[in-house]
Design a protein around this motif. Structure first.
Motif, PDB file in Angstrom:
ATOM      1  N   HIS A 149       0.855  -1.197   0.000  1.00 40.08           N
ATOM      2  CA  HIS A 149       0.000   0.000   0.000  1.00 40.08           C
ATOM      3  C   HIS A 149       0.886   1.240   0.000  1.00 40.08           C
ATOM      4  CE1 HIS A 149      -2.980   2.954   1.139  1.00 40.08           C
ATOM      5  NE2 HIS A 149      -2.432   3.162   2.317  1.00 40.08           N
ATOM      6  N   HIS A 151       0.999   4.562   1.377  1.00 42.93           N
ATOM      7  CA  HIS A 151       0.280   5.287   2.429  1.00 42.93           C
ATOM      8  C   HIS A 151       0.317   6.788   2.135  1.00 42.93           C
ATOM      9  CE1 HIS A 151      -0.904   5.817   6.800  1.00 42.93           C
ATOM     10  NE2 HIS A 151      -0.699   7.035   6.350  1.00 42.93           N
ATOM     11  N   HIS A 197       4.106   0.317   2.533  1.00 35.13           N
ATOM     12  CA  HIS A 197       4.232  -0.768   3.508  1.00 35.13           C
ATOM     13  C   HIS A 197       3.267  -1.878   3.162  1.00 35.13           C
ATOM     14  CE1 HIS A 197       0.427   0.246   5.588  1.00 35.13           C
ATOM     15  NE2 HIS A 197       0.797   1.514   5.527  1.00 35.13           N
ATOM     16  N   HIS A 493      -6.670   6.507  10.203  1.00 35.19           N
ATOM     17  CA  HIS A 493      -6.157   6.804   8.855  1.00 35.19           C
ATOM     18  C   HIS A 493      -7.216   6.571   7.793  1.00 35.19           C
ATOM     19  CE1 HIS A 493      -3.775   6.742   5.264  1.00 35.19           C
ATOM     20  NE2 HIS A 493      -3.797   5.437   5.136  1.00 35.19           N
ATOM     21  N   HIS A 495      -7.520   6.120   3.704  1.00 31.88           N
ATOM     22  CA  HIS A 495      -6.797   5.987   2.447  1.00 31.88           C
ATOM     23  C   HIS A 495      -7.238   7.105   1.496  1.00 31.88           C
ATOM     24  CE1 HIS A 495      -5.475   1.479   2.486  1.00 31.88           C
ATOM     25  NE2 HIS A 495      -5.395   1.997   3.695  1.00 31.88           N
TER      26      HIS A 495
HETATM   27 CU1  C2O Z   1      -0.567   2.890   6.237  1.00 31.49          CU
HETATM   28 CU2  C2O Z   1      -4.244   1.362   5.270  1.00 31.49          CU
HETATM   29  O1  C2O Z   1      -2.368   2.080   5.748  1.00 31.49           O
END
Ligand code: C2O
Ligand code: CU
Length: 613
Positions: A149, A151, A197, A493, A495
């Motif tokens: 992914h 980020h 990551h 977080h 996305h």
């Molecule tokens: Cu750093 Cu869904 O992630």
């Protein structure tokens, strides 16, 4: 001993939920919300501190071009790496065989392609709990599953690297959301410190702990005009915590060691949180950094599984191991999503929840010949309501030592300009939709704590596979009010997007039925929450309000629709089960009806049947 909200007891939080939410929700029986930390019997072997220089990750080189754009191939491999002089080599997983992975240098407006390739062996390096999403995850694949992914990437959903897009060695098996091998990163967003990551469903905590993380620095062509410290004076630093076995291998717990219910729990079992006892920066344990007496730019990243960092530079007597006066302050020039509009001096501490970035400048010119300590005062279970048990708070006060060479300042043409990036304010009255979401703790079928994300309709939490509830429409603006009714802070977080923090307030002052949010009535955003964020830390007993525009905004960012995720970035929480899908709908739908094929339908869920092919 724990300050601030730590004083708020869990029953009073739950009481607050009942009071405020009574109109539209009923609160279930009080869940077992007592936070637990993995009681780890293992301590790392004695390692002499500050004997090795912190490595600088290399820069990734493209293999060629695809459709006229740079094309990279990155092999994810198991390798041995020297983490510390006094430890035998440690087996880790690395992008291009390096932990952390090599830095990807990208330029705004210049898209790139990357093929992430799984070259891992059959066996996982760490204890895998095969009960996590076991109805939907095959745990008997020929190699470990990976998916990368980006980020903070404002990218198409097919290249987002979401948890169900996993794949095994040589793409032999793929998850239900896997659609393509070559990821396309459009790089149409402000210059920023991004990172990549692993994100594989149910094992993200293990894959990242094994080493799968690296920097992705997106630069703007006009950035050199800012005259910030560059070249060797710009250093990315990923802060992590690890525990080692005596043979040098990575230690990760197989369960709660003092668990009276261990008999009935899976073996190995996921732990609610994990905190390592050794500071690891850029893949080196207890490193030192040697600098010249001048300004440096640091790209700080909290890449730890669960740990928060609350940082300050202190003068340090290395032989006595004692700290003295405050050292130079951090000047924050950017955070998750790019430059701030103007620099901010951090006079208190710089707080970084897992996955947060801080782009800072530090001026060492007054410190020639001195030694500084990068000091962290965040207890584990950050702002958690644990007993005053020092062991349980597992602090990691010493992060890295900085040795300043020389006897007097050196010539330094770099500067911190007073104007940095463009951060047009998203007005509160432009919001099309207010969303109320909750962070909660429940217990799972093994009587383990499980963290969940809830909604206004179901504040007690949804599981990953419940139908999509967050369905913003492209080109609309939303306010998310994120209420934390657990006993600790969580870095939340989203996305795809970057948002602005409107402020925080105590949960008991929050009225979810109000039509608007009055930012004046809130505690203002914290100093390091200025500008564009993709992760916000929500403390226990509070509501954090963020405003987010889906799609291009005033010439910044780009339009994307489709299926993404939002979740807590403490990796143990994300895996179990504090993660939910988010579907950005094309603007012509307008009706907020769920459009994506989230791999769940009622039939499958009821029968518990597998949903992967
Ligand atoms: Cu750093 Cu869904 O992630
Ligand atoms: Cu969390």
């Amino acid at each position: 001993m724990l300050r601030g909200v730590g004083a708020l007891s869990i029953p009073s939080l739950l009481g607050a939920v009942g009071k405020t939410a009574a109109a539209s929700n009923s609160v279930p029986d009080e869940p077992n919300v007592v936070p637990q930390v993995a009681q780890i019997s293992q301590s790392s072997p004695e390692l002499e501190k500050w004997v090795e220089e912190v490595p600088r990750p290399g820069v990734m080189e493209p293999q060629g071009t695809k459709e006229g754009q740079p094309y990279y191939e990155v092999e994810i491999q198991e390798v041995e790496q020297d983490i510390h002089r006094d430890l035998p080599p440690t087996t880790v997983w690395g992008y291009d065989g390096q932990y952390p992975g090599p830095t990807i240098e990208a330029t705004r407006g210049e898209p790139i392609y990357i093929r992430w390739q799984n070259k891992l062996p059959d066996e996982h390096l760490l204890p895998v709990d095969t009960t996590i999403h076991d109805e939907n995850v095959p745990y008997d694949t020929t190699s470990s599953r990976v998916v990368t992914h980006l980020h903070g990437g404002n990218v198409e959903h097919e290249s987002d690297g979401k948890p169900l897009a996993w794949f095994t060695r040589d793409f032999e098996e793929t998850g239900p959301k896997f659609t393509k091998k070559d990821y396309y990163y459009v790089n149409d967003q402000p210059a920023s410190t991004l990172w990549y990551h692993d994100h594989s469903l149910g094992i993200t905590r293990l894959n990242v702990y094994a080493g799968l993380a690296g920097f992705y620095l997106l630069r703007d062509e006009s950035e050199p005009e800012l005259d910030l410290p560059g070249g060797e004076y710009e250093i990315p630093l990923v802060l992590q915590d690890r525990t080692f076995n005596d043979d040098g291998s990575l230690f990760y717990p197989t369960g709660l060691s003092e668990d009276d219910r261990a008999e009935s729990r899976p073996k190995p079992s996921i732990v609610p949180q994990f905190y390592g006892d050794t500071s690891v920066v850029n893949g080196k344990a207890w490193p030192q950094l040697t600098v010249e007496p001048r300004k440096y730019r640091f790209r700080l990243l909290n890449g730890a599984n669960s740990r928060f960092y609350n940082l300050k530079l202190l003068e340090y007597d290395e032989s006595a191991g004692t700290t003295g006066e405050e050292g130079p302050s951090f000047t924050l020039i950017g955070n998750d999503g790019g430059f701030l509009s103007e620099p901010v001096q951090i006079n208190e501490r710089l707080q970084l929840g897992s996955s947060k970035r801080a782009d800072v400048v530090v001026d060492f010119s007054d410190y020639a010949g001195q030694t500084l300590l990068l000091h962290n005062n965040a207890p584990a279970l950050f702002r958690g309501s644990v007993d005053d048990d020092v062991e349980e708070t597992k602090p990691l006060p010493e992060v890295m030592v900085i040795n300043i060479e020389g006897t007097e300042p050196v010539e330094d043409p770099s500067q911190v300009p007073s104007r940095l990036g463009r951060v047009p304010e998203i007005p509160v009255d432009s919001a099309d939709h207010n969303r109320y979401v909750t962070l909660v703790t429940q217990t799972d079928e093994y009587d383990r704590p499980v963290h969940l994300l809830g909604t206004e309709e179901n504040i007690t939490g949804n599981h990953l596979y419940d139908p999509v509830t967050e369905t913003p429409t492209l080109d609309t603006t939303e306010i998310w009010s994120i209420a934390n009714i657990t006993g600790m802070s969580h870095p939340i977080h989203l996305h795809l997007v970057h948002f602005q923090v409107l402020g925080h307030q105590s949960f008991s002052d929050f009225n979810p039925d109000a039509d608007t949010i009055d930012p004046e009535s809130l505690d203002p955003p914290r100093t390091n929450e200025q500008g564009w964020n993709d992760t916000v830390t929500v403390d226990p007993g509070e509501v954090a309000h963020i405003i987010v525009h889906f799609g291009e905004y005033d010439g910044l960012f780009n339009d994307q629709t489709g299926h993404y995720m939002w979740h807590c970035h403490m990796l143990e929480h994300e895996d179990h089960d504090m993660m939910r899908p988010m579907e950005v709908l094309p603007d012509d739908s307008g009706n907020n009806e769920e459009k994506c094929e989230w791999p769940v339908d009622d039939e499958n869920r009821d029968s518990g049947g597998p949903i992967f092919e």
